[in-house]
Design an enzyme around this catalytic site. Structure first.
Site, short mmCIF file in Angstrom:
data_model
loop_
_atom_site.label_atom_id
_atom_site.label_comp_id
_atom_site.label_asym_id
_atom_site.label_seq_id
_atom_site.Cartn_x
_atom_site.Cartn_y
_atom_site.Cartn_z
CG PHE A 283 -1.71 1.23 1.43
CD1 PHE A 283 -2.89 1.41 0.73
CD2 PHE A 283 -1.29 2.24 2.30
CE1 PHE A 283 -3.65 2.57 0.89
CE2 PHE A 283 -2.05 3.40 2.46
CZ PHE A 283 -3.22 3.55 1.77
CG ASP A 370 -25.28 -20.59 -7.60
OD1 ASP A 370 -24.11 -20.58 -8.02
OD2 ASP A 370 -25.60 -20.15 -6.46
NE ARG A 447 -15.22 -22.37 -8.81
CZ ARG A 447 -16.48 -22.09 -8.99
NH1 ARG A 447 -16.89 -20.87 -9.27
NH2 ARG A 447 -17.39 -23.04 -8.89
CE LYS A 480 -24.36 -17.97 -3.90
NZ LYS A 480 -24.59 -19.43 -3.97
CB CYS A 530 -21.79 -15.47 -2.20
SG CYS A 530 -21.12 -17.14 -2.31
CB SER A 531 -16.40 -14.28 -0.92
OG SER A 531 -15.08 -14.53 -1.36
CG ASP A 538 -16.52 -6.89 4.58
OD1 ASP A 538 -17.31 -5.96 4.30
OD2 ASP A 538 -15.79 -7.42 3.72
CD GLU A 613 -36.20 -37.61 1.61
OE1 GLU A 613 -35.18 -38.08 2.13
OE2 GLU A 613 -36.37 -37.59 0.35
C1 DGJ Z 1 -19.24 -20.40 -4.61
C2 DGJ Z 1 -20.50 -20.23 -3.83
O1 DGJ Z 1 -20.22 -20.16 -2.46
C3 DGJ Z 1 -21.47 -21.33 -4.16
O2 DGJ Z 1 -22.61 -21.22 -3.40
C4 DGJ Z 1 -21.78 -21.26 -5.64
O3 DGJ Z 1 -22.47 -20.08 -5.92
C5 DGJ Z 1 -20.51 -21.35 -6.45
N1 DGJ Z 1 -19.54 -20.37 -6.01
C6 DGJ Z 1 -20.77 -21.16 -7.91
O4 DGJ Z 1 -19.65 -21.08 -8.65
#
Ligand code: DGJ
Length: 729
Positions: A283, A370, A447, A480, A530-531, A538, A613
């Site tokens: 930084f 997704d 990935r 998402k 989501c990560s 955070d 179920e």
């Molecule tokens: C990571 C996410 O945490 C999962 O829920 C899903 O959305 C995958 N990525 C998709 O690539």
């Protein structure tokens, strides 16, 4: 007004309902920190600081022969640089003349009504029911003209104090900022304090670690370009005897999604210096004459009421003062089913409609499509960046698909990973220069994907346009927003060589701009962050998204720990939690009880479930809706610690007026012929009687809290119990 100035004493005291925080313009106009703790009157607490001649802790030149005032021993609101204070520094700057030095003395202070806003980053806001005020204290280096403006937000009723910092170059030469902490808090005696942090890894985010402070700098942070799975920008400092219910705790929660650093140093005199802000790794930010650099906000809380008391302060505050989405309190979040663990990328429009139809029978209200719907995306080698519908999979087109889902009486959601690009994509072929790659060095692949240079305005504009056009094209209720790798190869083709030290931070600023614009254009959409699970969980992210995916680990027994750790600071209403196929030996009902400690949904192929179920799922979706107000608005209690050896994990939600509560227990480890276990409730009205599960039993509130509820032993492993308690009038 929560800010009191005593000009005679030269003290400034910040007051919230139950806490006070005091600073003083002290010797040689240095800003001395005097106190943060339970409420005190506006008395001058400087008598707390005894001055001694501390050998090897030098003195400012103006002190001449008086050898007792050393910045190395003074508690301060913000440290100097190269002025004889050898503790963890608040600032590191290279001045225009090449010197590494900052000697900030108070030159001004201002008090303003209301809570300040940051211009480049998110920060908490005051609502109409809050009394909030702002204090700004300016420190100036007389030689360079560099100013550091310390900003404090005081939320009286909420018992919260925020801090942020600005660095202004009023000199004539550019400076390079190499470290800037948004907060510095010096404790006069910290030898009996513990530090609690939330380390983890992919699939095991926010586990809990507590360690005694010892004589070194304890650092917690991330250099992964995101706030990360491995550490979280939330830290607790507390007295060693602190428990869930009792004791002095300080919380520090940083509103920043990139590299961060928290450092807690127990110094040679048993004082603690705590600092938190942007991580100084790689930084180096140029501030030209007249320019201002802004650091992120730290949200601080103090309580005498133990870890639960601290959690309640943050949960209340973050549920009210962090995110403006209508889904925070005005609109109930739908029960969703997500296609990921049902089909991964192997689906088409027909399959999605089949899943939706089966899910409808389970009481599901929203289908989320997704990863896999766009570009050429059959596996994770290609497609990222091409945000247009893959018509080989979604043959009827997005609009028609959404219509079919809507015709079932369900809503539709979609997944994006805007910050990433695949080499095999039209975007990469057209704009290879938009990717972060260091010239001459092949980039790290993670990935199988590369990272877009979010610091570039063209990249930001492209993403705003592409994502908005999909969101405009169909009736989309939910998004998402994912990011599936850490950042490496930090380099921007848009910046000259000498500005590459700005790229980490500019990436985050660019990301905030993109999210801000998209969310402002679509205020009615429910966003979930989501990560790769909970890798960027955070408060800054939660200011955009009311909910965040806790983890890709859906195993319900692992989830007990994940939810436990996450709950210390983040409200239950933010915690994305689903039932999936993970946990083969765990009953469906238990999975549901665990997923109800969060936003509740499914992540499985609904077409594979039996009628029985499906029926259980329907009952559980209905129960979630029945208990929604208790789970989302109630006070949360951790009744046991899943990291300790024990037979069960229990937690509880209690409405503020104590009229209703939901206590959940998962039996994890029954020993053969073992003792009878009891779970003691918390937070109930001791004088009241409560009807359990719509009249199964009636128990006294005091008895529920002091004697507890016996938990049946003659049960299969991983059985869960839910006790809904309703106060009898
Ligand atoms: C990571 C996410 O945490 C999962 O829920 C899903 O959305 C995958 N990525 C998709 O690539």
């Amino acid at each position: 007004m929560g800010i009191k100035v005593n000009e005679f004493q030269k003290t400034i005291t910040l007051h919230t309902q139950n806490t006070s925080y005091q600073m003083k313009i002290g010797n040689l106009d240095y800003l001395i920190h005097l106190y943060y703790g339970p409420t005190i009157p506006d008395v001058d607490l400087s008598y707390q600081i005894k001055q001694y001649d501390r050998g090897f802790s030098g003195n400012p030149y103006e002190s001449r022969n008086a050898r007792t005032f050393s910045l190395d021993a003074q508690p301060q609101e913000f440290s100097t640089q190269q002025q004889g204070d050898f503790r963890a520094a608040s600032i590191e700057v290279v001045n225009g003349d090449g010197s590494y030095s900052f000697n900030g003395r108070v030159v001004d202070y201002k008090i303003k009504k209301g809570k300040y806003c940051l211009e480049t980053m998110p920060s908490v806001f005051a609502t109409e029911s809050d009394t909030a005020d702002t204090l700004e204290v300016t420190l100036e280096d007389a030689v360079t003209g560099v100013q550091v403006i310390l900003i404090y937000g005081v939320f009286e009723e909420a018992d919260m104090i925020t801090r942020a910092v600005k660095v202004k170059n009023t000199g004539t030469k550019s400076i390079q900022l190499q470290k800037i902490m948004s907060t510095c808090l010096d404790f006069l005696n910290g030898s009996k304090m513990d530090l609690i942090s939330f380390p983890g890894r992919y699939g095991q985010e926010r586990q809990v670690e507590r360690q005694p402070m010892t004589h070194h700098i304890h650092t917690i942070g991330s250099v992964r370009g995101t706030s990360s799975h491995q550490q979280n920008p939330f830290v607790i400092l507390c007295d060693r005897d602190v428990s869930e219910d009792y004791g002095n705790c300080y919380g520090f929660s940083l509103m920043y999604s990139g590299n961060f650093l928290a450092e807690a140093e127990l110094d040679q005199y048993d004082q603690i210096r705590f600092g938190m802000g942007i991580h100084p790794k790689q930084f180096s930010f140029e501030i030209k004459p007249g320019e201002v650099f802004e650091g992120p906000e730290v949200v601080m809380a103090f309580t005498t009421k133990g870890l639960t008391g601290l959690t309640h302060l943050y949960h209340d505050f973050y549920r009210k003062n962090l995110c403006k989405s209508k889904f925070v309190k005005d609109v109930r979040r739908p029960v969703l089913i997500n296609s990921w663990e049902a089909a991964f990328m192997d689906f088409d429009d027909v399959k999605l409609v089949e899943i939706a139809k089966a899910a409808k029978e389970m009481g599901v209200e929203l289908l989320v499509m997704d990863d896999g719907w766009f570009g050429k995306r059959d596996d994770d080698n290609s497609g990222l960046g091409d945000w247009y519908v893959n018509e080989k999979k979604i043959k009827c087109g997005l609009h028609k698909l959404v219509e079919q889902i809507n015709d079932l009486g369900m809503k539709f959601g979609i997944w994006f990973e805007p910050e990433m690009v695949s080499e095999d994509s039209d975007l990469y072929r057209t704009h290879p220069e938009w990717t972060m790659e260091i010239p001459g060095r092949p980039a790290v692949r993670s990935r199988n994907q590369l990272v877009l240079d979010m610091s570039r305005e063209e990249v930001q504009d492209y993403l705003i346009k592409e994502v908005n056009s999909i969101l405009n094209d169909a009736n989309i209720y939910y998004v998402k927003w994912d990011i599936n790798r850490s950042l490496a190869d930090i380099w921007s083709n848009a910046q000259p060589a000498e500005k590459q030290g700005e790229v980490y931070h500019r990436y985050i600023l660019g990301l905030y701009r993109v999210m801000d614009q998209i969310i402002k254009t679509h205020p009615d959409i429910l966003f979930e962050g989501c990560s790769g699970g909970g890798g960027r969980y955070d408060p800054a992210m939660l200011s955009y998204y009311p909910q965040y995916w806790v983890s890709d680990n859906n195993h319900p027994i692992d989830r007990l720990k994940l939810h436990y750790g996450t709950s210390f600071v983040y409200p239950i209403s933010t915690m994305g939690a689903h039932i999936s196929d993970s946990g083969k030996f765990v009953p469906l009902r238990t999975k549901a009880v665990v997923a109800m400690c969060g936003t509740f949904g499914y992540e499985l192929d609904a077409t594979h479930l039996s009628k029985e179920e499906q029926k259980i799922c329907k009952e559980q979706s209905d129960l979630f809706r029945k208990y929604y107000h208790i789970i989302f608005e109630g006070d949360y209690y951790r009744l046991s610690n899943p990291f300790e050896v024990g037979n069960m994990t229990a937690w509880q939600h209690v409405l503020k007026d104590k009229s209703e509560s939901l206590l959940s227990v998962v039996v994890t480890n029954l020993t053969c012929n073992g003792p009878q276990e009891y779970v003691k409730a918390k937070g109930l009205d001791p004088m009241a009687f409560y009807s359990i599960n719509d009249g199964e039993a009636i128990y006294s509130g005091a008895a529920l809290m002091n004697a507890g509820i016996p938990i049946d032993r003659e049960i299969p492993e991983y059985t869960a119990f839910q006790f809904h308690m309703k106060k009898i009038d």
